[in-house]
Design an enzyme around this catalytic site. Structure first.
Site, mmCIF file in Angstrom:
data_model
loop_
_atom_site.group_PDB
_atom_site.id
_atom_site.type_symbol
_atom_site.label_atom_id
_atom_site.label_comp_id
_atom_site.label_asym_id
_atom_site.label_seq_id
_atom_site.Cartn_x
_atom_site.Cartn_y
_atom_site.Cartn_z
ATOM 1 N N HIS A 1 -5.509 15.027 3.801
ATOM 2 C CA HIS A 1 -4.299 15.500 3.109
ATOM 3 C C HIS A 1 -4.210 17.016 3.042
ATOM 4 O O HIS A 1 -3.416 17.556 2.269
ATOM 5 C CB HIS A 1 -4.236 14.912 1.688
ATOM 6 C CG HIS A 1 -4.134 13.421 1.695
ATOM 7 N ND1 HIS A 1 -4.513 12.644 0.615
ATOM 8 C CD2 HIS A 1 -3.717 12.552 2.649
ATOM 9 C CE1 HIS A 1 -4.320 11.360 0.912
ATOM 10 N NE2 HIS A 1 -3.839 11.284 2.133
ATOM 11 N N SER B 1 -8.486 5.391 -5.985
ATOM 12 C CA SER B 1 -7.790 4.215 -6.534
ATOM 13 C C SER B 1 -7.333 3.297 -5.414
ATOM 14 O O SER B 1 -6.796 2.224 -5.657
ATOM 15 C CB SER B 1 -6.579 4.672 -7.350
ATOM 16 O OG SER B 1 -5.719 5.437 -6.507
#
Ligand code: BV8
Length: 243
Positions: free
Chosen positions: A116, A186
């Site tokens: 990212h 997550s």
């Protein structure tokens, strides 16, 4: 469980690791979906988008300037150091991170892909040129390129494609590793979240480190419930001296 995980790690010939914001939590950097994951009244999903930047580059840069100041005050924690130590034991290894805080590199990780992007790099919106912008705090908001155009963070926003080279390296590692360790994520954000599933499909052993259950917890071989800053050092210590 740690002993079993360490035994599988010791026997592994090709290790791939995926990390998320949870491995930086003990460095003091708020996670996205945990407490402190907000900024003023905004959510990351509202600000980390090209639309938000197009609408209000100043607001988006105020958020990143705030995060850069937070990150600049933080140091790698034992989770980052344990993963750098795991890499230095040799063998095929790739650390795939979703994090943009540069803490893995600061801890010494070198076989690393940043899916990212990186909070210290910027990109000219006109020329596409990428450069480092280390100023904390920023001298001007929004920062501009020498050509006069806006600079944007060299970060992948929601709805944007991930950079091809890091993504390709990550998928190849997930397909060919025999052990996939996933820590502090997550497992909600795609395409990163599909990497552990791909490794599992290809027959790798998947080990998860997270204090909370995640959508991939039912699928992993070993789920180590706890903090990365405690479990990862214990795991690497249990490997014994580097062969
Ligand atoms: C793409 C940079 C395709 C920004 C980030 C539905 C609607 C809209 C979009 C989608 C949708 N479904 C799927 C999508 C695509 C979207 C997506 O996945 N959205 C999610 C939210 C549903 N994905 C994308 O947009 C990606 N691009 O798909 O492009 C495409 C195709 C064609 C054409 C165009 C595009 C781009 C995704 C990248 C977004 N950028 N970061 C910035 O940081 O400013 S993602 C952002 O979330 C961070 O990188 C972060 O790392 C990442 C994932 O979050 P986590 O790292 O997992 O962090 P989180 O807070 O969620 O969880 C922390 C975990 O740690 C928790 O489990 C917690 O229990 C644990 N933890 C806490 N403490 C500890 C701990 N663990 C261990 N130890 C501790 N101490």
């Amino acid at each position: 469980m740690i002993a079993d995980a360490a035994e599988r790690l010791r026997r592994a010939k090709h290790i791939a690791v995926l990390t998320g914001a949870g491995v930086s939590a003990e460095s003091g950097i708020p996670t996205f979906r945990g407490e402190g994951g907000l900024w003023r009244q905004f959510r990351a999903e509202d600000l980390a988008t090209p639309e938000a930047f197009g609408r209000d580059p100043r607001l988006v840069w105020e958020w990143y300037d705030w995060r850069r100041q937070k990150v600049a005050a933080c140091r790698p924690n034992p989770a980052h150091h344990a993963l750098a130590a795991l890499e230095s034991r040799g063998g095929e290894f790739l650390l795939i991170t979703q994090n943009i805080d540069d803490l893995h590199r600061k801890a010494g990780s070198r076989r690393l892909v940043e899916l990212h992007g990186n909070i210290w790099r910027v990109r000219c919106v006109a020329e596409g040129a990428v450069s480092e912008l280390p100023d904390v705090p920023l001298r001007e908001i929004p920062p501009r390129c020498a050509c006069g155009s806006l600079l944007r963070p060299d970060i992948v926003w929601f709805g944007e494609m991930l950079p091809a080279e890091p993504l390709d390296r990550a998928f190849r590692a997930a397909e060919s590793c025999d052990l996939f360790l996933v820590a502090g994520t997550s497992a909600l954000v795609q395409p990163a979240a599909s990497l552990p599933l791909l490794a599992k499909q290809r027959g790798a052993t998947v080990i998860e480190v997270n204090p909370e259950p995640t959508p991939i917890s039912p699928l992993v071989d070993i789920s180590l419930q706890g903090k990365a800053g405690e479990i990862l050092p214990a795991l690497v210590a249990a490997l014994g001296p580097t062969p």
